[in-house]
Design an enzyme around this catalytic site. Structure first.
Site, PDB file in Angstrom:
ATOM      1  N   ASP A 138       0.827  -1.214   0.000  1.00 14.58           N
ATOM      2  CA  ASP A 138       0.000   0.000   0.000  1.00 14.58           C
ATOM      3  C   ASP A 138       0.859   1.263   0.000  1.00 14.58           C
ATOM      4  O   ASP A 138       1.950   1.270   0.564  1.00 14.58           O
ATOM      5  CB  ASP A 138      -0.925  -0.017   1.229  1.00 14.58           C
ATOM      6  N   ARG A 145      -0.117   7.773  -2.716  1.00 14.52           N
ATOM      7  CA  ARG A 145       0.414   8.864  -1.882  1.00 14.52           C
ATOM      8  C   ARG A 145       1.882   9.136  -2.200  1.00 14.52           C
ATOM      9  O   ARG A 145       2.325  10.274  -2.179  1.00 14.52           O
ATOM     10  CB  ARG A 145       0.232   8.519  -0.391  1.00 14.52           C
ATOM     11  N   GLU A 177     -12.531  -4.374  -4.112  1.00 20.70           N
ATOM     12  CA  GLU A 177     -13.068  -3.017  -3.935  1.00 20.70           C
ATOM     13  C   GLU A 177     -12.332  -1.988  -4.784  1.00 20.70           C
ATOM     14  O   GLU A 177     -12.818  -0.862  -4.970  1.00 20.70           O
ATOM     15  CB  GLU A 177     -12.988  -2.611  -2.454  1.00 20.70           C
ATOM     16  N   ASN A 178     -11.164  -2.343  -5.306  1.00 24.97           N
ATOM     17  CA  ASN A 178     -10.378  -1.369  -6.080  1.00 24.97           C
ATOM     18  C   ASN A 178     -11.008  -1.013  -7.430  1.00 24.97           C
ATOM     19  O   ASN A 178     -10.609  -0.032  -8.063  1.00 24.97           O
ATOM     20  CB  ASN A 178      -8.935  -1.849  -6.281  1.00 24.97           C
TER      21      ASN A 178
HETATM   22  C1  IPE Z   1      -5.561  -2.674  -0.153  1.00 24.47           C
HETATM   23  O1  IPE Z   1      -5.199  -1.343  -0.309  1.00 24.47           O
HETATM   24  C2  IPE Z   1      -5.504  -3.383  -1.455  1.00 24.47           C
HETATM   25  C3  IPE Z   1      -4.191  -3.461  -2.094  1.00 24.47           C
HETATM   26  C4  IPE Z   1      -3.042  -3.060  -1.625  1.00 24.47           C
HETATM   27  C5  IPE Z   1      -4.198  -4.075  -3.373  1.00 24.47           C
HETATM   28  P1  IPE Z   1      -6.279  -0.178  -0.407  1.00 24.47           P
HETATM   29  O2  IPE Z   1      -5.515   1.079  -0.550  1.00 24.47           O
HETATM   30  O3  IPE Z   1      -7.272  -0.470  -1.457  1.00 24.47           O
HETATM   31  O4  IPE Z   1      -6.981  -0.273   1.017  1.00 24.47           O
HETATM   32  P2  IPE Z   1      -7.964   0.729   1.789  1.00 24.47           P
HETATM   33  O5  IPE Z   1      -9.093   1.036   0.876  1.00 24.47           O
HETATM   34  O6  IPE Z   1      -7.176   1.957   2.106  1.00 24.47           O
HETATM   35  O7  IPE Z   1      -8.361  -0.003   3.018  1.00 24.47           O
HETATM   36  C1  IPE Z   2      -1.644   0.235  -3.352  1.00 27.96           C
HETATM   37  O1  IPE Z   2      -1.408   1.605  -3.341  1.00 27.96           O
HETATM   38  C2  IPE Z   2      -1.906  -0.307  -4.737  1.00 27.96           C
HETATM   39  C3  IPE Z   2      -3.306  -0.667  -4.996  1.00 27.96           C
HETATM   40  C4  IPE Z   2      -4.292  -0.609  -4.147  1.00 27.96           C
HETATM   41  C5  IPE Z   2      -3.605  -1.150  -6.311  1.00 27.96           C
HETATM   42  P1  IPE Z   2      -2.590   2.657  -3.320  1.00 27.96           P
HETATM   43  O2  IPE Z   2      -2.947   2.971  -4.722  1.00 27.96           O
HETATM   44  O3  IPE Z   2      -3.707   2.191  -2.468  1.00 27.96           O
HETATM   45  O4  IPE Z   2      -1.866   3.899  -2.664  1.00 27.96           O
HETATM   46  P2  IPE Z   2      -2.482   4.921  -1.618  1.00 27.96           P
HETATM   47  O5  IPE Z   2      -2.952   4.121  -0.444  1.00 27.96           O
HETATM   48  O6  IPE Z   2      -3.607   5.624  -2.308  1.00 27.96           O
HETATM   49  O7  IPE Z   2      -1.346   5.810  -1.301  1.00 27.96           O
HETATM   50 MG    MG Z   3      -4.125   2.427  -0.472  1.00 34.15          MG
END
Ligand code: IPE
Ligand code: IPE
Ligand code: MG
Length: 247
Positions: A20, A24, A67-68
């Site tokens: 994660d 950001r 959920e992504n």
């Molecule tokens: C969890 O990260 C899923 C992955 C890293 C693929 P998210 O960034 O989607 O999680 P939330 O929504 O902040 O909990």
């Molecule tokens: C994790 O990084 C990758 C995926 C969820 C695909 P994020 O894209 O969630 O990065 P932040 O949490 O928004 O920084």
């Molecule tokens: Mg994230």
């Protein structure tokens, strides 16, 4: 501190990671979130190499949650094409390094190109046994438990299975990560301290390690710190510390 060459006393068999912080990381650099995902692929390669060299037998990476899909369309499209291109680029290296790749999650939502590449990478690496790399893509812990339950129910309905025979072992055989032991060590980068619908069943007794480091900055030093932290924990599985010490 650079990673020491000595193996930690207690090495996890299975490490599971929520990668994660890509978005950001990019935003801090005044760049689009998708730039963070591209850099994230490099960090992923580094982590796979590190944990394979460290002797980890199973590595599970959360790449895309159920959920992504709710993210902006261009971000989702970038992620999907990054999956295809990085698999294409790196499958030979997985073969050479003895790593077997397996996708866990619901593939139905992926386009044909991605599904074909997933199958190809899985087939090319199927005989490797140094490390199993599970990629959780369109994965959700609740989805996994539900699909296993459906499969189980249909076996009961057809008479192939008796209700009284349903045990934890039988149930786990229907989960998408069947064949890999439960994760011993769970790592989440990016500062959040939550599970986000990752391996809900299998994380029951995992040791949890959270770091504020954003995924593209996840360094070997932090990876080693996670392994060292794991080695310093006492896993009790419900018993007392005394029982563990005298065992
Ligand atoms: C969890 O990260 C899923 C992955 C890293 C693929 P998210 O960034 O989607 O999680 P939330 O929504 O902040 O909990
Ligand atoms: C994790 O990084 C990758 C995926 C969820 C695909 P994020 O894209 O969630 O990065 P932040 O949490 O928004 O920084
Ligand atoms: Mg994230």
């Amino acid at each position: 501190m650079q990673s020491s060459s000595s193996t930690p006393i207690a090495l996890p068999q299975h490490v599971a990671i929520i990668m994660d912080g890509n978005g950001r990381w990019a935003q801090q650099k005044k760049m689009p979130r998708t730039y963070g995902h591209k850099k994230g692929v490099e960090a992923t390669r580094k982590a796979i190499t590190f944990f394979a060299k460290a002797g980890i037998k199973h590595l599970t990476l959360f790449a895309f949650s159920s959920e992504n899909w709710n993210r902006p369309e261009d971000e989702v499209n970038t992620l999907m094409s990054l999956f295809v291109s990085s698999l294409k680029k790196n499958t030979d290296e997985l073969v050479n390094n003895g790593i077997r790749i397996r996708f866990i999650g619901d593939r139905n939502a992926f386009n044909k190109k991605l599904n074909q590449q997933i199958l190809k990478s899985e087939q090319q690496t199927a005989e490797n046994d140094l490390m199993t790399l599970n990629i959780a893509a369109n994965y959700g812990g609740q989805w996994d438990i539900l699909q296993a339950t459906r499969e189980l129910a249909s076996q009961v309905q057809s008479g192939a299975l008796e209700v009284d025979d349903i045990s934890a072992d039988i149930f786990e055989g229907f989960l998408s990560m069947a064949g890999s032991p439960h994760p011993d060590l769970f790592i989440r980068t990016g500062g959040e301290q939550r599970i986000s619908n990752f391996l809900l069943w299998q994380l029951a007794y995992a040791e949890l390690f959270f770091t504020d480091v954003l995924w593209p900055d996840f360094s070997e030093e932090t990876m080693q710190r996670a392994l060292d932290t794991y080695a310093s924990r006492q896993r009790r599985f419900g018993k007392t510390g005394e029982q563990i010490n005298t065992a």
